[in-house]
Design an enzyme around this catalytic site. Sequence first.
Site, PDB file in Angstrom:
ATOM      1  CB  SER A 148      -5.095   1.110  -7.985  1.00  0.00           C
ATOM      2  OG  SER A 148      -6.219   0.990  -7.135  1.00  0.00           O
ATOM      3  CB  CYS A 182     -31.637   4.882  17.448  1.00  0.00           C
ATOM      4  SG  CYS A 182     -30.062   4.513  16.667  1.00  0.00           S
ATOM      5  CG  HIS A 214     -15.951   4.482  -3.035  1.00  0.00           C
ATOM      6  ND1 HIS A 214     -14.699   4.193  -3.527  1.00  0.00           N
ATOM      7  CD2 HIS A 214     -16.807   3.692  -3.733  1.00  0.00           C
ATOM      8  CE1 HIS A 214     -14.791   3.273  -4.478  1.00  0.00           C
ATOM      9  NE2 HIS A 214     -16.070   2.954  -4.623  1.00  0.00           N
TER      10      HIS A 214
HETATM   11  C1  BJW Z   1      -1.120   8.921  -8.699  1.00  0.00           C
HETATM   12  C2  BJW Z   1      -0.468   9.921  -7.950  1.00  0.00           C
HETATM   13  C3  BJW Z   1      -0.338  11.178  -8.560  1.00  0.00           C
HETATM   14  C4  BJW Z   1      -0.524   8.147  -6.759  1.00  0.00           C
HETATM   15  N1  BJW Z   1      -0.825  11.369  -9.805  1.00  0.00           N
HETATM   16  N2  BJW Z   1      -1.570   9.120  -9.921  1.00  0.00           N
HETATM   17  C5  BJW Z   1     -16.243  -7.801  -8.690  1.00  0.00           C
HETATM   18  C6  BJW Z   1     -15.039  -8.464  -8.753  1.00  0.00           C
HETATM   19  C7  BJW Z   1     -14.217  -8.553  -7.633  1.00  0.00           C
HETATM   20  C8  BJW Z   1     -14.579  -7.961  -6.423  1.00  0.00           C
HETATM   21  C9  BJW Z   1     -15.760  -7.298  -6.376  1.00  0.00           C
HETATM   22  C10 BJW Z   1     -16.577  -7.215  -7.483  1.00  0.00           C
HETATM   23  N3  BJW Z   1     -17.678  -6.494  -7.154  1.00  0.00           N
HETATM   24  C11 BJW Z   1     -17.567  -6.115  -5.859  1.00  0.00           C
HETATM   25  C12 BJW Z   1     -16.408  -6.609  -5.362  1.00  0.00           C
HETATM   26  C13 BJW Z   1     -15.926  -6.421  -3.978  1.00  0.00           C
HETATM   27  C14 BJW Z   1     -15.284  -5.070  -3.764  1.00  0.00           C
HETATM   28  C15 BJW Z   1     -14.040  -4.916  -4.656  1.00  0.00           C
HETATM   29  O1  BJW Z   1     -14.040  -4.270  -5.679  1.00  0.00           O
HETATM   30  N4  BJW Z   1     -12.918  -5.478  -4.208  1.00  0.00           N
HETATM   31  C16 BJW Z   1     -11.649  -5.364  -4.962  1.00  0.00           C
HETATM   32  C17 BJW Z   1     -10.546  -4.856  -4.026  1.00  0.00           C
HETATM   33  C18 BJW Z   1     -11.333  -6.679  -5.597  1.00  0.00           C
HETATM   34  N5  BJW Z   1     -16.247  -4.011  -4.016  1.00  0.00           N
HETATM   35  C19 BJW Z   1     -17.166  -3.668  -3.125  1.00  0.00           C
HETATM   36  O2  BJW Z   1     -17.263  -4.281  -2.080  1.00  0.00           O
HETATM   37  C20 BJW Z   1     -18.110  -2.524  -3.475  1.00  0.00           C
HETATM   38  N6  BJW Z   1     -19.443  -2.909  -3.184  1.00  0.00           N
HETATM   39  C21 BJW Z   1     -20.169  -3.640  -4.017  1.00  0.00           C
HETATM   40  O3  BJW Z   1     -19.784  -3.914  -5.121  1.00  0.00           O
HETATM   41  O4  BJW Z   1     -21.386  -4.035  -3.488  1.00  0.00           O
HETATM   42  C22 BJW Z   1     -22.034  -5.142  -4.090  1.00  0.00           C
HETATM   43  C23 BJW Z   1     -21.188  -6.392  -3.847  1.00  0.00           C
HETATM   44  C24 BJW Z   1     -20.653  -6.611  -2.608  1.00  0.00           C
HETATM   45  C25 BJW Z   1     -19.869  -7.732  -2.370  1.00  0.00           C
HETATM   46  C26 BJW Z   1     -19.605  -8.629  -3.414  1.00  0.00           C
HETATM   47  C27 BJW Z   1     -20.155  -8.368  -4.678  1.00  0.00           C
HETATM   48  C28 BJW Z   1     -20.955  -7.236  -4.887  1.00  0.00           C
HETATM   49  C29 BJW Z   1     -17.838  -1.330  -2.569  1.00  0.00           C
HETATM   50  C30 BJW Z   1     -16.486  -0.788  -2.764  1.00  0.00           C
HETATM   51  C31 BJW Z   1     -16.254   0.357  -1.769  1.00  0.00           C
HETATM   52  C32 BJW Z   1     -14.782   0.707  -1.705  1.00  0.00           C
HETATM   53  N7  BJW Z   1     -14.565   1.581  -0.637  1.00  0.00           N
HETATM   54  C33 BJW Z   1     -13.223   2.073  -0.376  1.00  0.00           C
HETATM   55  C34 BJW Z   1     -13.161   2.502   1.086  1.00  0.00           C
HETATM   56  C35 BJW Z   1     -13.979   3.780   1.253  1.00  0.00           C
HETATM   57  C36 BJW Z   1     -13.757   4.441   2.542  1.00  0.00           C
HETATM   58  C37 BJW Z   1     -12.313   4.827   2.773  1.00  0.00           C
HETATM   59  O5  BJW Z   1     -11.690   5.595   1.999  1.00  0.00           O
HETATM   60  O6  BJW Z   1     -11.817   4.363   3.796  1.00  0.00           O
HETATM   61  O7  BJW Z   1     -12.909   3.164  -1.244  1.00  0.00           O
HETATM   62  S1  BJW Z   1     -11.928   0.908  -0.775  1.00  0.00           S
HETATM   63  C38 BJW Z   1     -10.770   2.083  -1.314  1.00  0.00           C
HETATM   64  O8  BJW Z   1     -10.428   1.830  -2.691  1.00  0.00           O
HETATM   65  C39 BJW Z   1     -11.484   3.448  -1.265  1.00  0.00           C
HETATM   66  C40 BJW Z   1     -11.083   4.029  -2.582  1.00  0.00           C
HETATM   67  O9  BJW Z   1     -12.031   5.012  -2.991  1.00  0.00           O
HETATM   68  C41 BJW Z   1     -11.033   2.842  -3.488  1.00  0.00           C
HETATM   69  C42 BJW Z   1     -10.237   3.053  -4.737  1.00  0.00           C
HETATM   70  O10 BJW Z   1      -8.910   3.333  -4.449  1.00  0.00           O
HETATM   71  P1  BJW Z   1      -8.088   4.281  -5.403  1.00  0.00           P
HETATM   72  O11 BJW Z   1      -8.680   5.631  -5.389  1.00  0.00           O
HETATM   73  O12 BJW Z   1      -7.933   3.638  -6.713  1.00  0.00           O
HETATM   74  O13 BJW Z   1      -6.700   4.402  -4.608  1.00  0.00           O
HETATM   75  P2  BJW Z   1      -5.415   3.442  -4.639  1.00  0.00           P
HETATM   76  O14 BJW Z   1      -4.629   3.767  -3.429  1.00  0.00           O
HETATM   77  O15 BJW Z   1      -5.782   2.029  -4.864  1.00  0.00           O
HETATM   78  O16 BJW Z   1      -4.628   3.906  -5.944  1.00  0.00           O
HETATM   79  C43 BJW Z   1      -4.052   5.185  -6.079  1.00  0.00           C
HETATM   80  C44 BJW Z   1      -3.510   5.299  -7.491  1.00  0.00           C
HETATM   81  O17 BJW Z   1      -3.049   6.630  -7.680  1.00  0.00           O
HETATM   82  C45 BJW Z   1      -2.322   4.373  -7.784  1.00  0.00           C
HETATM   83  O18 BJW Z   1      -2.552   3.715  -9.033  1.00  0.00           O
HETATM   84  C46 BJW Z   1      -1.126   5.329  -7.873  1.00  0.00           C
HETATM   85  O19 BJW Z   1      -0.146   4.908  -8.823  1.00  0.00           O
HETATM   86  C47 BJW Z   1      -1.786   6.600  -8.324  1.00  0.00           C
HETATM   87  N8  BJW Z   1      -1.123   7.861  -7.937  1.00  0.00           N
HETATM   88  N9  BJW Z   1      -0.102   9.461  -6.768  1.00  0.00           N
HETATM   89  C48 BJW Z   1      -1.396  10.390 -10.498  1.00  0.00           C
HETATM   90  N10 BJW Z   1       0.282  12.262  -7.953  1.00  0.00           N
HETATM   91 ZN    ZN Z   2     -29.472   6.021  15.055  1.00  0.00          ZN
END
Ligand code: BJW
Ligand code: ZN
Length: 257
Positions: free
Chosen positions: A199, A160, A121
């Site tokens: 998650s 740009c 990401h």
């Molecule tokens: C602990 C702990 C400790 C706490 N020890 N554990 C298919 C189906 C449905 C939707 C889609 C799909 N394909 C695409 C989509 C759309 C979308 C998507 O997935 N949406 C879902 C929310 C449903 N995906 C996209 O848009 C992706 N692009 C894509 O697929 O392009 C083609 C396309 C586009 C549109 C439609 C279809 C296809 C791109 C996804 C990019 C995500 N970017 C982000 C933001 C990045 C910048 C930023 O940080 O601001 O990335 S979103 C956000 O979530 C961030 C994270 O990297 C990502 C994952 O989060 P993560 O790391 O899991 O964190 P949390 O907070 O959710 O969870 C933390 C966990 O830790 C918890 O479980 C706690 O319990 C645990 N924890 N402390 C161990 N000490």
């Molecule tokens: Zn530029």
Amino acid sequence: MTVEIPSQLITALRDANRIVFLTGAGVSAESGIPTFRDALTGLWERYDPEQLASADAFRRDRELVWGWYEWRRMRVLKAQPNGAHRAIVEFASKVPSVSVITQNVDDLHERAGCENVIHLHGRLDRPICFACRRPHELPTGIPEEPEGGRRLAPPRCEYCGGYVRPGVVWFGESLCESEWTAAADACRKCDVLFSVGTSSLVQPAASLPVTAARRRATVVQINLGPTSLDVLAHFNLVGPAGVILPALYDAVWGASK
Ligand code: BJW
Ligand code: ZN
């Protein structure tokens, strides 16, 4: 905290030649970086991260979005890697091939000593132009007004004149193709895949453990609570990654440094 490590898992790790760590925000939580889906606090508590992490949000209110990302970059600059980041580096010193695939936009794996981290990401410290996508260099050091939480005008692109945006992958955007190919390839070839502190909600990253399991890899989840991956994982270790990963290393290879 006593960590129960199943003996079959110890055997699987001892025999493994290729291990993948797929990490999420929970891995950086013990370094003081809020997870993505934690409620925001302080001046940001009115905002939902899912509503700020998109190109539409940037078009609508770029000062709000840039201010949020600069505040987060500042938090990362002030943070240090924790026991989870360090344990992964120690695994890499014992196992022939270890790949780290992270969804995190911080550089804490690198600062712990991890090489060749795949950032699915993107990265907070690699901003690009919103218009021409050329990289933009930020001033070194920690941004001013560290406890900010305020709106901030993004810099302009020196080529740009477009607005500079964070170098991260927002919702609805495609992942970098070479990073995605390398990640999927590592998951197809690994013997053990760890899904740590994520998650498992966001696609396509959440599909990687499925890819590994289909190729008969052992899937291990480390998380504070349940996720949708529980049903697929062969082992679900519940607790903080910064405690469980060092304990796992010790159980397999003896006391860590
Ligand atoms: C602990 C702990 C400790 C706490 N020890 N554990 C298919 C189906 C449905 C939707 C889609 C799909 N394909 C695409 C989509 C759309 C979308 C998507 O997935 N949406 C879902 C929310 C449903 N995906 C996209 O848009 C992706 N692009 C894509 O697929 O392009 C083609 C396309 C586009 C549109 C439609 C279809 C296809 C791109 C996804 C990019 C995500 N970017 C982000 C933001 C990045 C910048 C930023 O940080 O601001 O990335 S979103 C956000 O979530 C961030 C994270 O990297 C990502 C994952 O989060 P993560 O790391 O899991 O964190 P949390 O907070 O959710 O969870 C933390 C966990 O830790 C918890 O479980 C706690 O319990 C645990 N924890 N402390 C161990 N000490
Ligand atoms: Zn530029």
